[in-house]
Design a protein around this motif. Structure first.
Motif, PDB file in Angstrom:
ATOM      1  N   SER A 172      -2.465  -4.426   8.696  1.00 51.53           N
ATOM      2  CA  SER A 172      -1.251  -3.962   8.015  1.00 51.53           C
ATOM      3  C   SER A 172       0.089  -3.922   8.621  1.00 51.53           C
ATOM      4  N   LEU A 173       1.146  -4.339   7.987  1.00 51.58           N
ATOM      5  CA  LEU A 173       2.344  -4.652   8.402  1.00 51.58           C
ATOM      6  C   LEU A 173       3.548  -3.448   7.772  1.00 51.58           C
ATOM      7  N   LEU A 212      10.689   2.273   3.665  1.00 52.25           N
ATOM      8  CA  LEU A 212       9.586   1.629   4.348  1.00 52.25           C
ATOM      9  C   LEU A 212       8.575   1.143   3.573  1.00 52.25           C
ATOM     10  N   VAL A 213       8.122  -0.170   3.822  1.00 52.81           N
ATOM     11  CA  VAL A 213       7.220  -0.742   2.823  1.00 52.81           C
ATOM     12  C   VAL A 213       5.906  -1.187   3.885  1.00 52.81           C
ATOM     13  N   ARG A 214       4.772  -0.559   3.507  1.00 54.66           N
ATOM     14  CA  ARG A 214       3.548  -0.959   4.319  1.00 54.66           C
ATOM     15  C   ARG A 214       2.712  -2.117   3.502  1.00 54.66           C
ATOM     16  N   VAL A 215       2.388  -3.070   3.935  1.00 54.12           N
ATOM     17  CA  VAL A 215       1.518  -3.990   3.327  1.00 54.12           C
ATOM     18  C   VAL A 215       0.238  -4.222   3.846  1.00 54.12           C
ATOM     19  N   GLU A 216      -0.758  -4.700   3.176  1.00 56.77           N
ATOM     20  CA  GLU A 216      -1.998  -5.053   3.641  1.00 56.77           C
ATOM     21  C   GLU A 216      -2.614  -6.447   3.208  1.00 56.77           C
ATOM     22  N   PRO A 217      -2.317  -7.283   4.466  1.00 55.82           N
ATOM     23  CA  PRO A 217      -2.645  -8.645   3.928  1.00 55.82           C
ATOM     24  C   PRO A 217      -4.062  -9.012   3.783  1.00 55.82           C
ATOM     25  N   GLU A 218      -4.316 -10.127   2.782  1.00 53.82           N
ATOM     26  CA  GLU A 218      -5.828 -10.439   2.662  1.00 53.82           C
ATOM     27  C   GLU A 218      -6.658 -10.755   4.016  1.00 53.82           C
ATOM     28  N   GLN A 219      -5.702 -11.526   4.713  1.00 53.28           N
ATOM     29  CA  GLN A 219      -6.257 -11.864   6.113  1.00 53.28           C
ATOM     30  C   GLN A 219      -5.104 -11.452   7.031  1.00 53.28           C
ATOM     31  N   GLN A 220      -5.529 -11.242   8.104  1.00 50.28           N
ATOM     32  CA  GLN A 220      -4.713 -11.160   9.454  1.00 50.28           C
ATOM     33  C   GLN A 220      -3.374 -12.238   9.483  1.00 50.28           C
ATOM     34  N   VAL A 221      -2.498 -11.480   9.711  1.00 54.73           N
ATOM     35  CA  VAL A 221      -1.231 -12.571   9.860  1.00 54.73           C
ATOM     36  C   VAL A 221      -0.879 -12.718  11.460  1.00 54.73           C
ATOM     37  N   PRO A 222      -1.152 -13.991  11.812  1.00 55.48           N
ATOM     38  CA  PRO A 222      -1.343 -14.112  13.362  1.00 55.48           C
ATOM     39  C   PRO A 222       0.086 -14.140  14.000  1.00 55.48           C
ATOM     40  N   TYR A 223       0.681 -12.974  13.904  1.00 57.66           N
ATOM     41  CA  TYR A 223       1.956 -12.723  14.672  1.00 57.66           C
ATOM     42  C   TYR A 223       2.142 -12.038  15.784  1.00 57.66           C
ATOM     43  N   VAL A 255      14.292  -1.947  -1.942  1.00 60.98           N
ATOM     44  CA  VAL A 255      14.376  -0.466  -1.927  1.00 60.98           C
ATOM     45  C   VAL A 255      14.062  -0.002  -3.370  1.00 60.98           C
ATOM     46  N   SER A 256      14.645  -0.474  -4.509  1.00 61.42           N
ATOM     47  CA  SER A 256      14.530   0.411  -5.588  1.00 61.42           C
ATOM     48  C   SER A 256      13.507   0.140  -6.463  1.00 61.42           C
ATOM     49  N   HIS A 257      12.712  -1.087  -6.369  1.00 63.65           N
ATOM     50  CA  HIS A 257      11.718  -1.332  -7.487  1.00 63.65           C
ATOM     51  C   HIS A 257      10.352  -1.681  -6.931  1.00 63.65           C
ATOM     52  N   THR A 258      10.098  -1.788  -5.805  1.00 62.83           N
ATOM     53  CA  THR A 258       8.787  -2.171  -5.070  1.00 62.83           C
ATOM     54  C   THR A 258       7.975  -0.848  -5.330  1.00 62.83           C
ATOM     55  N   GLN A 259       6.458  -1.435  -5.736  1.00 62.96           N
ATOM     56  CA  GLN A 259       5.712  -0.289  -5.944  1.00 62.96           C
ATOM     57  C   GLN A 259       4.271  -0.707  -5.345  1.00 62.96           C
ATOM     58  N   SER A 260       3.458   0.180  -5.197  1.00 68.77           N
ATOM     59  CA  SER A 260       1.965   0.154  -4.684  1.00 68.77           C
ATOM     60  C   SER A 260       1.439  -0.936  -5.639  1.00 68.77           C
ATOM     61  N   GLY A 261       0.579  -1.901  -5.074  1.00 75.02           N
ATOM     62  CA  GLY A 261      -0.151  -2.756  -5.782  1.00 75.02           C
ATOM     63  C   GLY A 261       0.847  -3.941  -6.033  1.00 75.02           C
ATOM     64  N   ASP A 262       1.988  -4.164  -5.568  1.00 75.59           N
ATOM     65  CA  ASP A 262       2.687  -5.286  -5.746  1.00 75.59           C
ATOM     66  C   ASP A 262       2.099  -6.426  -4.748  1.00 75.59           C
ATOM     67  N   VAL A 263       2.168  -7.602  -5.084  1.00 75.30           N
ATOM     68  CA  VAL A 263       1.624  -8.350  -4.283  1.00 75.30           C
ATOM     69  C   VAL A 263       2.827  -9.383  -3.592  1.00 75.30           C
ATOM     70  N   TRP A 264       2.984  -9.231  -2.205  1.00 78.67           N
ATOM     71  CA  TRP A 264       3.832 -10.068  -1.712  1.00 78.67           C
ATOM     72  C   TRP A 264       3.374 -11.328  -1.094  1.00 78.67           C
ATOM     73  N   ALA A 309       0.860  -1.303   0.025  1.00 83.94           N
ATOM     74  CA  ALA A 309       0.277   0.094  -0.008  1.00 83.94           C
ATOM     75  C   ALA A 309       0.901   1.235  -0.195  1.00 83.94           C
ATOM     76  N   GLU A 310       2.022   1.140   0.428  1.00 79.35           N
ATOM     77  CA  GLU A 310       2.981   2.280   0.389  1.00 79.35           C
ATOM     78  C   GLU A 310       4.227   1.898   0.416  1.00 79.35           C
ATOM     79  N   HIS A 311       5.129   2.615  -0.471  1.00 71.07           N
ATOM     80  CA  HIS A 311       6.769   2.559  -0.576  1.00 71.07           C
ATOM     81  C   HIS A 311       7.546   3.623  -0.319  1.00 71.07           C
ATOM     82  N   ARG A 312       8.095   4.037   0.422  1.00 69.90           N
ATOM     83  CA  ARG A 312       8.811   5.175   0.943  1.00 69.90           C
ATOM     84  C   ARG A 312      10.130   5.078   1.136  1.00 69.90           C
ATOM     85  N   ARG A 313      10.928   5.848   0.478  1.00 67.83           N
ATOM     86  CA  ARG A 313      12.251   5.861   0.461  1.00 67.83           C
ATOM     87  C   ARG A 313      12.730   6.737   1.809  1.00 67.83           C
TER      88      ARG A 313
END
Ligand SMILES: Cc1cc2nc3c(=O)[nH]c(=O)nc-3n(C[C@H](O)[C@H](O)[C@H](O)COP(=O)(O)OP(=O)(O)OC[C@H]3O[C@@H](n4cnc5c(N)ncnc54)[C@H](O)[C@@H]3O)c2cc1C
Ligand code: HEM
Length: 391
Positions: free
Chosen positions: A220-221, A178-189, A238-247, A167-171
């Motif tokens: 979100s993580l 900093l990369v913020r991702v939104e999982p489809e389901q809660q990750v139980p960590y 760091v260089s190529h991640t973009q919003s919308g990428d799926v991890w 959802a966010e990639h900020r240098r």
């Protein structure tokens, strides 16, 4: 980080009496590995050739370009096999590792193939040194470890991995994002844990990252990723991640945590992006009214390495139980900063005998800091770090 393993400092502090048969088994394994280790590239090459012949489906678990892995699995296997005399430390880790291996699609017959390929590769390299007792020692240790991983995998009801959208990639600097991702389901960590990540730019190259936030209602993580020189995955993130990428995200692992019931204050020691899991723990503590006193030493080579200092200071300004002490190796004269390595600065304050200690950073930093603290007199069973990492 260095490429050598963290020396096997017992994590639990409860050094259980090792049965003589197990001690003899581990001695034989260590002695023979000392002779084989210089030939890890040859052993790995033979290992993969045999594995892919015995279990062709496993080829798809690994990246197309095997060069990027350079004997990672063989080094990991041998490192873990040598720790078979430390069941108190090893068992929880093996359960997490077994659950995590489900993300590759590993099934029981693959464990058999990996064991056969490893032993055959060692036998080929060691020649006359590979006697029946040596073979028995390796086979037994591998079986103990593989069984423990498979049992945990068999009982796990979580999905093998989770999908998460960037959802966010900020240098934050030239080599840090900093990369913020939104999982489809809660990750139980739990705050303080890490997980392995696969990014679309580097298929099948899984790397560990630690969320810098406690679990949130929206799931979100936030990850802090530093590009390392020559690094396959970190540079791509760091260089190529973009919003919308799926991890893809593997099972939560690790045991860094604060015990709020222990009655002891807490010393945290963070180097570089090792601050991330500690920030997650602080984030979690900040949700409680009362907490133990926490002193965080946050260090790096220079001021620029302390990328999270302002956020940590902001957290301390609203949470009086938290004190943040920045440490730089180079940068004499920076007001408010201590100078030296984290190991130097922390042990200048003594042994911290009344504290629970959490250490997070590169294997080299953890090794140096833990060793110095033990020499200073810190009780081993008060120190926590995530061991068993081989990078
Ligand atoms: C438990 C755990 C948690 C982690 N959490 C984070 C995190 O939150 N954020 C983060 O950025 N990284 C974290 N890492 C490190 C991360 O998993 C990768 O190892 C790192 O990003 C390098 O991967 P790569 O593919 O770019 O490098 P690789 O292609 O695997 O390695 C390339 C070269 O760089 C060297 N190298 C590997 N890692 C480092 C390093 N950290 N510093 C210097 N040289 C290195 C290797 O020895 C090799 O020579 C964590 C590692 C562990 C074990
Ligand atoms: C006792 C058994 C095993 C142990 C102790 C073990 C341990 C590990 C560890 C620690 C890693 C992470 C390495 C890192 O990234 O730093 C790893 C990676 C991996 N393992 Fe296993 N493993 C075992 C069995 C298997 C089996 C049966 C398979 C199936 C073929 C497998 C496939 C992989 C793959 C594909 C990776 C990631 C790619 C790589 O690092 O090469 N492992 N293993």
């Amino acid at each position: 980080m260095t490429a050598d393993p963290i020396s096997p400092i017992p994590q639990s502090g409860r050094v259980r009496e090792v049965p003589p048969a197990v001690a003899a088994m581990v001695d034989l394994i260590r002695q023979t590995w000392r002779q084989a280790e210089p030939y890890t590239p040859e052993i790995s090459q033979f290992f993969y050739g045999m594995l892919f012949t015995l279990a062709p489906a496993t080829r798809d678990f690994f990246p197309i370009n095997m060069e990027s892995q350079r004997g990672r699995l063989v080094r990991a296997l041998v490192h873990i096999i040598q720790l078979v005399d430390r069941p108190d430390d090893l068992a929880p880790f093996l359960r997490q590792l077994g659950r995590d291996h489900r993300k590759f699609g590993v099934v029981p017959k693959h464990y058999e193939a990996v064991g056969t390929a490893l032993l055959a590769a060692l036998k080929r390299q060691l020649g006359d040194v590979w006697t029946p007792p040596v073979e028995r020692a390796w086979a037994e240790a591998y079986t103990i470890i593989a069984r423990s991983m498979q049992e945990a995998a068999g009982k796990d009801t979580n999905p093998p991995c989770w999908l998460a959208t960037v959802a966010e990639h900020r240098r934050l600097s030239w080599d840090l994002a900093l990369v913020r991702v939104e999982p489809e389901q809660q990750v139980p960590y739990e705050a303080g844990q890490y997980m392995s990540i696969e990014v679309p730019q580097r298929p099948r190259l899984w790397r560990y990252l630690s969320p810098a936030n406690a679990p949130r209602p929206d799931g979100s993580l936030e990850f802090h990723v530093r590009a390392v020189e020559g690094g396959w995955v970190s540079r791509a993130i760091v260089s190529h991640t973009q919003s919308g990428d799926v991890w893809r995200i593997g099972q939560p692992m690790g045991r860094l945590a604060v015990n709020r019931e222990s009655g002891r204050d807490v010393l945290m020691i963070a180097g570089g992006t090792g601050a991330a899991p500690l920030r997650a723990i602080l984030d979690n503590l900040a949700q409680w009214g009362e907490n133990p006193k926490v002193t965080l030493f946050y260090g790096g080579a220079s001021r620029e390495d302390l990328y999270d200092l302002e956020q940590l200071r902001a957290l301390a300004s609203t949470n009086p139980w938290l004190t943040v002490c920045p440490v730089v190796e180079h940068g004499e004269g920076l007001p408010g900063f201590a100078h030296g390595t984290l190991a130097d600065v922390v042990t200048q304050h003594g042994a911290w005998p009344e504290h629970d200690v959490l250490v997070s950073g590169s294997p080299a930093m953890i090794r140096a800091t833990v060793s110095r603290m033990l020499v200073a007199g810190t009780p081993l069973d008060r120190i926590r770090y995530d061991p068993f990492t081989i990078d």
